[in-house]
Scaffold this motif. Structure first.
Motif, PDB file in Angstrom:
ATOM      1  N   MET A 184       0.877  -1.230   0.050  1.00 46.33           N
ATOM      2  CA  MET A 184       0.013  -0.168   0.227  1.00 46.33           C
ATOM      3  C   MET A 184       0.731   1.355   0.226  1.00 46.33           C
ATOM      4  SD  MET A 184      -3.023   1.283   2.832  1.00 46.33           S
ATOM      5  CE  MET A 184      -3.993   2.497   2.251  1.00 46.33           C
ATOM      6  N   ILE A 185       0.516   2.426  -0.896  1.00 47.67           N
ATOM      7  CA  ILE A 185       1.115   3.545  -0.769  1.00 47.67           C
ATOM      8  C   ILE A 185      -0.162   4.455  -0.436  1.00 47.67           C
ATOM      9  CG2 ILE A 185       2.467   5.433  -2.197  1.00 47.67           C
ATOM     10  CD1 ILE A 185       3.371   2.864  -3.886  1.00 47.67           C
ATOM     11  N   PRO A 186      -0.462   4.780   0.677  1.00 46.20           N
ATOM     12  CA  PRO A 186      -1.790   5.722   0.899  1.00 46.20           C
ATOM     13  C   PRO A 186      -1.879   6.747   0.464  1.00 46.20           C
ATOM     14  CG  PRO A 186      -0.468   4.709   3.004  1.00 46.20           C
ATOM     15  CD  PRO A 186       0.544   4.703   1.838  1.00 46.20           C
ATOM     16  N   ALA A 187      -0.915   7.571  -0.055  1.00 46.29           N
ATOM     17  CA  ALA A 187      -1.072   8.856  -0.811  1.00 46.29           C
ATOM     18  C   ALA A 187      -1.500   8.572  -2.325  1.00 46.29           C
ATOM     19  CB  ALA A 187       0.177   9.713  -0.712  1.00 46.29           C
ATOM     20  N   LEU A 188      -1.312   7.402  -2.815  1.00 48.65           N
ATOM     21  CA  LEU A 188      -1.779   7.015  -4.189  1.00 48.65           C
ATOM     22  C   LEU A 188      -2.867   6.320  -4.355  1.00 48.65           C
ATOM     23  CD1 LEU A 188       1.725   6.900  -5.627  1.00 48.65           C
ATOM     24  CD2 LEU A 188       0.364   8.854  -5.350  1.00 48.65           C
ATOM     25  N   GLY A 189      -3.217   5.178  -3.442  1.00 49.44           N
ATOM     26  CA  GLY A 189      -4.398   4.265  -3.671  1.00 49.44           C
ATOM     27  C   GLY A 189      -4.228   3.261  -2.524  1.00 49.44           C
ATOM     28  N   GLY A 190      -5.297   2.217  -2.563  1.00 47.41           N
ATOM     29  CA  GLY A 190      -5.371   1.431  -1.571  1.00 47.41           C
ATOM     30  C   GLY A 190      -4.489   0.328  -1.911  1.00 47.41           C
ATOM     31  N   GLN A 191      -4.772  -0.692  -0.835  1.00 43.77           N
ATOM     32  CA  GLN A 191      -3.575  -1.749  -0.442  1.00 43.77           C
ATOM     33  C   GLN A 191      -4.241  -3.081  -1.544  1.00 43.77           C
ATOM     34  OE1 GLN A 191      -4.360  -5.013   0.940  1.00 43.77           O
ATOM     35  NE2 GLN A 191      -6.636  -4.595   1.225  1.00 43.77           N
ATOM     36  N   ILE A 192      -3.058  -3.834  -1.903  1.00 43.03           N
ATOM     37  CA  ILE A 192      -3.370  -5.091  -2.568  1.00 43.03           C
ATOM     38  C   ILE A 192      -2.610  -6.030  -1.971  1.00 43.03           C
ATOM     39  CG2 ILE A 192      -2.948  -6.052  -4.813  1.00 43.03           C
ATOM     40  CD1 ILE A 192      -5.600  -4.184  -4.863  1.00 43.03           C
ATOM     41  N   TYR A 193      -3.115  -6.964  -1.996  1.00 43.13           N
ATOM     42  CA  TYR A 193      -2.340  -8.399  -1.271  1.00 43.13           C
ATOM     43  C   TYR A 193      -1.470  -8.845  -2.189  1.00 43.13           C
ATOM     44  CZ  TYR A 193      -5.650  -8.328   2.551  1.00 43.13           C
ATOM     45  OH  TYR A 193      -6.702  -8.033   3.515  1.00 43.13           O
ATOM     46  N   ALA A 194      -0.393  -9.372  -1.782  1.00 47.69           N
ATOM     47  CA  ALA A 194       0.834  -9.984  -2.072  1.00 47.69           C
ATOM     48  C   ALA A 194       0.772 -11.636  -1.608  1.00 47.69           C
ATOM     49  CB  ALA A 194       2.020  -9.477  -2.045  1.00 47.69           C
ATOM     50  N   MET A 195       0.500 -12.651  -2.382  1.00 49.89           N
ATOM     51  CA  MET A 195       0.629 -13.702  -2.085  1.00 49.89           C
ATOM     52  C   MET A 195       1.281 -14.734  -2.998  1.00 49.89           C
ATOM     53  SD  MET A 195      -3.698 -14.178  -1.332  1.00 49.89           S
ATOM     54  CE  MET A 195      -3.820 -12.927  -2.989  1.00 49.89           C
ATOM     55  N   ALA A 196       1.888 -15.701  -2.504  1.00 54.55           N
ATOM     56  CA  ALA A 196       2.962 -16.775  -3.006  1.00 54.55           C
ATOM     57  C   ALA A 196       2.310 -17.409  -4.061  1.00 54.55           C
ATOM     58  CB  ALA A 196       3.639 -17.681  -2.042  1.00 54.55           C
ATOM     59  N   GLY A 197       2.865 -17.553  -5.196  1.00 55.66           N
ATOM     60  CA  GLY A 197       2.198 -18.305  -6.319  1.00 55.66           C
ATOM     61  C   GLY A 197       1.008 -17.659  -6.890  1.00 55.66           C
ATOM     62  N   MET A 198       0.846 -16.414  -6.584  1.00 57.48           N
ATOM     63  CA  MET A 198      -0.185 -15.655  -7.183  1.00 57.48           C
ATOM     64  C   MET A 198       0.145 -14.430  -7.498  1.00 57.48           C
ATOM     65  SD  MET A 198      -3.360 -16.598  -4.779  1.00 57.48           S
ATOM     66  CE  MET A 198      -4.693 -15.919  -5.862  1.00 57.48           C
ATOM     67  N   ARG A 199      -0.335 -13.744  -8.913  1.00 52.29           N
ATOM     68  CA  ARG A 199      -0.172 -12.514  -9.336  1.00 52.29           C
ATOM     69  C   ARG A 199      -1.163 -11.464  -9.100  1.00 52.29           C
ATOM     70  NH1 ARG A 199      -1.832  -9.650 -13.375  1.00 52.29           N
ATOM     71  NH2 ARG A 199      -0.682  -8.237 -14.435  1.00 52.29           N
ATOM     72  N   SER A 200      -1.153 -10.501  -8.326  1.00 53.77           N
ATOM     73  CA  SER A 200      -1.975  -9.290  -8.371  1.00 53.77           C
ATOM     74  C   SER A 200      -1.398  -8.023  -8.781  1.00 53.77           C
ATOM     75  CB  SER A 200      -2.540  -9.208  -6.914  1.00 53.77           C
ATOM     76  OG  SER A 200      -1.176  -8.870  -6.022  1.00 53.77           O
ATOM     77  N   GLU A 201      -2.294  -7.111  -9.066  1.00 55.01           N
ATOM     78  CA  GLU A 201      -1.963  -5.950  -9.842  1.00 55.01           C
ATOM     79  C   GLU A 201      -2.677  -4.666  -9.264  1.00 55.01           C
ATOM     80  OE1 GLU A 201      -2.611  -3.943 -14.563  1.00 55.01           O
ATOM     81  OE2 GLU A 201      -2.750  -6.280 -14.049  1.00 55.01           O
ATOM     82  N   LEU A 202      -1.672  -3.497  -9.343  1.00 51.13           N
ATOM     83  CA  LEU A 202      -2.215  -2.154  -8.956  1.00 51.13           C
ATOM     84  C   LEU A 202      -1.737  -1.066  -9.718  1.00 51.13           C
ATOM     85  CD1 LEU A 202      -3.511  -0.897  -6.297  1.00 51.13           C
ATOM     86  CD2 LEU A 202      -1.127  -0.592  -5.187  1.00 51.13           C
ATOM     87  N   ASN A 203      -2.849  -0.330  -9.994  1.00 51.02           N
ATOM     88  CA  ASN A 203      -2.556   0.855 -11.031  1.00 51.02           C
ATOM     89  C   ASN A 203      -2.834   2.110 -10.318  1.00 51.02           C
ATOM     90  OD1 ASN A 203      -2.297  -0.262 -14.015  1.00 51.02           O
ATOM     91  ND2 ASN A 203      -3.692  -1.527 -13.092  1.00 51.02           N
TER      92      ASN A 203
END
Length: 307
Positions: A184-203
């Motif tokens: 999470m970078i609070p000044a720019l946007g919300g949090q996204i989980y990071a999980m082993a073996g999985m790919r998430s994305e944040l724009n």
């Protein structure tokens, strides 16, 4: 005698309590206003939209909370024991009360449901941001207890420091090579989980150049409190200077260096790598692929068996 004195003291305290409460609330709110609260002072359009959504949800809840609090105080005052007021309402079969009891909550649920549906799609973290400039891609890997950032466009990497051009959308691919984390970078946007073996994305995108704090918001063990980093949104000249500095570091993030980096460390200093192993992000993902899948076989072929 003691009972008289104690009773007098309690009455004075009770009378002073509302004033004290208001004074305390004012001090607390003034402290909040003066302190650094990036969620309330966003530096990008995504964080701004999320803040506005937070305020909207808050005031929707106040539609129920404020009347409930005021009525509670009113009833407590009006029907106190020494007031002599009688409370014997004849409300059986009241259409007005039935309408309020059912229609007001139903209206709130409909409004909140519509708001959630619209906001979920509008603020989808996987949704690419509209811009006349190409997005800047970064791959983030959560480790114990640090963040590794890979820059495919530059061929470089950094630990506990994120840098990107301020005038381009930032697209972050996220995974973990340890337990679950959350970026999470609070000044720019919300949090996204990071999980082993999985790919998430944040724009995300910044309003302009600046330095913003980022961190892991998911408790992950002993070094959790020190797992934070600075995100630098840089103008063209400063980003070029940063790129030259990292590229000229002379340190390569090869297999041996990554194995060393993967070890647990607390308050890891900012580290730069002039290059990194090709497809390192995908290699980390494949480590956790289920047995029998093509990804698992590819990991076995490269000696990265599932852990």
């Amino acid at each position: 005698m003691f009972d008289v004195i104690a009773g007098s003291c309690f009455r004075r305290i009770a009378k002073a309590a509302p004033v004290s409460l208001l004074l305390f609330t004012g001090i607390a709110l003034s402290g909040c206003a003066l302190s650094d609260a990036p969620v309330l002072h966003p530096k990008g359009p995504i964080a701004l939209a999320e803040r506005d959504l937070l305020f909207t949800a808050f005031w929707l809840m106040m539609i129920v909370a404020i009347p409930a609090i005021l009525l509670t105080l009113l009833f407590a005052w009006r029907y106190r024991r020494d007031n002599g007021a009688d409370h014997a309402p004849d409300w059986d079969g009241s259409n007005a009360i039935e309408a309020v009891v059912w229609l007001v909550p139903a209206a709130i649920v409909i409004v909140i449901g519509t708001l959630v549906w619209e906001s979920t799609h509008r603020l989808d973290p996987y949704k690419a941001l509209a811009s006349d400039k190409p997005e800047f891609k970064v791959q983030a890997v959560a480790l114990d207890w640090k963040w590794l950032f890979l820059y495919p466009e530059l061929g470089t990497a950094s630990v506990n420091e994120l840098a990107f051009p301020a005038d381009r959308p930032l697209s972050i691919e996220i995974t973990s090579d340890t337990v679950m984390n959350s970026l999470m970078i609070p000044a720019l946007g919300g949090q996204i989980y990071a999980m082993a073996g999985m790919r998430s994305e944040l724009n995300l995108i910044a309003d302009g150049p600046g330095v913003f704090m980022g961190r892991n918001t998911m408790y992950s063990g002993d070094g959790f409190s020190d797992q934070h980093f600075k995100a630098h949104a840089l103008n063209e000249a400063d980003f070029k200077a940063w790129q030259d500095k990292v590229s000229g570091s002379g340190t390569a993030l090869d297999a041996a260096a990554y194995a060393e980096l993967h070890k647990k460390s607390v308050a890891n200093p900012v580290t730069h790598y002039g290059s990194f192993e090709p497809d390192l992000f995908m290699t980390i993902l494949k480590k956790y692929a289920p047995a029998g899948t093509p990804q698992h076989q590819a990991a076995e072929d490269t000696g990265e068996g599932a852990s």
